[in-house]
Write a protein that holds these residues in place. Structure first.
Motif, PDB file in Angstrom:
ATOM      1  N   LEU A   1       0.888  -1.174  -0.082  1.00 49.92           N
ATOM      2  CA  LEU A   1       0.038  -0.048   0.100  1.00 49.92           C
ATOM      3  C   LEU A   1       0.888   1.118   0.016  1.00 49.92           C
ATOM      4  O   LEU A   1       0.560   2.331  -0.624  1.00 49.92           O
ATOM      5  N   VAL A   2       1.935   1.401   0.714  1.00 50.86           N
ATOM      6  CA  VAL A   2       3.079   2.442   0.620  1.00 50.86           C
ATOM      7  C   VAL A   2       3.400   2.941  -0.708  1.00 50.86           C
ATOM      8  O   VAL A   2       3.030   3.995  -1.146  1.00 50.86           O
TER       9      VAL A   2
ATOM     10  N   LEU B   1       0.253   7.009  -6.261  1.00 54.37           N
ATOM     11  CA  LEU B   1      -0.858   7.468  -6.848  1.00 54.37           C
ATOM     12  C   LEU B   1      -0.811   8.858  -6.565  1.00 54.37           C
ATOM     13  O   LEU B   1      -1.484   9.904  -7.337  1.00 54.37           O
ATOM     14  N   ALA B   2      -0.241   9.252  -5.531  1.00 53.65           N
ATOM     15  CA  ALA B   2      -0.247  10.688  -4.908  1.00 53.65           C
ATOM     16  C   ALA B   2       0.627  11.470  -5.933  1.00 53.65           C
ATOM     17  O   ALA B   2       0.323  12.565  -6.290  1.00 53.65           O
TER      18      ALA B   2
ATOM     19  N   ILE C   1       2.097   1.861  -3.723  1.00 51.28           N
ATOM     20  CA  ILE C   1       1.190   2.211  -4.227  1.00 51.28           C
ATOM     21  C   ILE C   1       0.297   3.494  -3.845  1.00 51.28           C
ATOM     22  O   ILE C   1       0.000   4.320  -5.001  1.00 51.28           O
ATOM     23  N   ALA C   2       0.432   4.000  -2.751  1.00 49.82           N
ATOM     24  CA  ALA C   2      -0.218   5.273  -2.474  1.00 49.82           C
ATOM     25  C   ALA C   2       0.764   6.472  -2.811  1.00 49.82           C
ATOM     26  O   ALA C   2       0.313   7.576  -3.338  1.00 49.82           O
ATOM     27  N   LEU C   3       1.974   6.144  -2.666  1.00 54.01           N
ATOM     28  CA  LEU C   3       2.834   7.109  -2.996  1.00 54.01           C
ATOM     29  C   LEU C   3       2.720   7.425  -4.934  1.00 54.01           C
ATOM     30  O   LEU C   3       3.053   8.567  -5.048  1.00 54.01           O
TER      31      LEU C   3
ATOM     32  N   ALA D   1      -0.219  -3.820  -7.427  1.00 55.81           N
ATOM     33  CA  ALA D   1      -1.452  -3.540  -7.448  1.00 55.81           C
ATOM     34  C   ALA D   1      -2.185  -4.909  -8.106  1.00 55.81           C
ATOM     35  O   ALA D   1      -3.205  -5.652  -7.680  1.00 55.81           O
TER      36      ALA D   1
END
Length: 126
Positions: free
Chosen positions: A21-22, A28-29, A24-26, A61
């Motif tokens: 998630l880290v 996406l951000a 992936i979130a970075l 993902a």
């Protein structure tokens, strides 16, 4: 014995998912909210490394649903990224190490879980 194995695979799977998630979130951000600052010229080598990092994150993902496919996809892109980065981009090795750990660890965990889920447990009595 079988329940311990299933429990271990389940725990490893969720560790891989939470860890993934880290990055992936970075990613996406960065795509949705790019940081401002001075405009710099980006070389074609840097574009390639960014694209390969993006592909590696997409692999993480995908691994949420298809562990083996996503894990190999992510590790393959990460391996090519490392080679291109070390040969072309003039930066130091610790930068590559951060990406290897952040993306490579959950990718390997996804592969381990995928293979452990497919392989039947060996019985000690046979």
């Amino acid at each position: 014995m079988e329940s311990k194995r299933k429990r271990w695979v389940t725990v490893a799977r969720w560790v891989a998912r939470i860890w993934s998630l880290v990055p992936i979130a970075l990613a996406l951000a960065e795509v949705l909210f790019p940081h401002g600052g001075e405009v710099v010229e980006v070389t074609w080598q840097e574009w390639i490394t960014l694209a390969l990092l993006g592909i590696a994150v997409i692999g993480l993902a995908v691994a949420w649903r298809w562990e083996l496919l996503g894990g190999w996809f992510s590790l393959g892109a990460l391996a090519i990224f490392t080679i291109v980065f070390l040969l072309t981009v003039e930066r130091n090795f610790p930068t590559v190490l951060i990406f290897l750990v952040a993306i490579g660890t959950p990718a390997v965990l996804f592969l381990v879980c995928g293979y452990a889920s497919k392989t039947p447990a060996r019985s000690l009595s046979t």
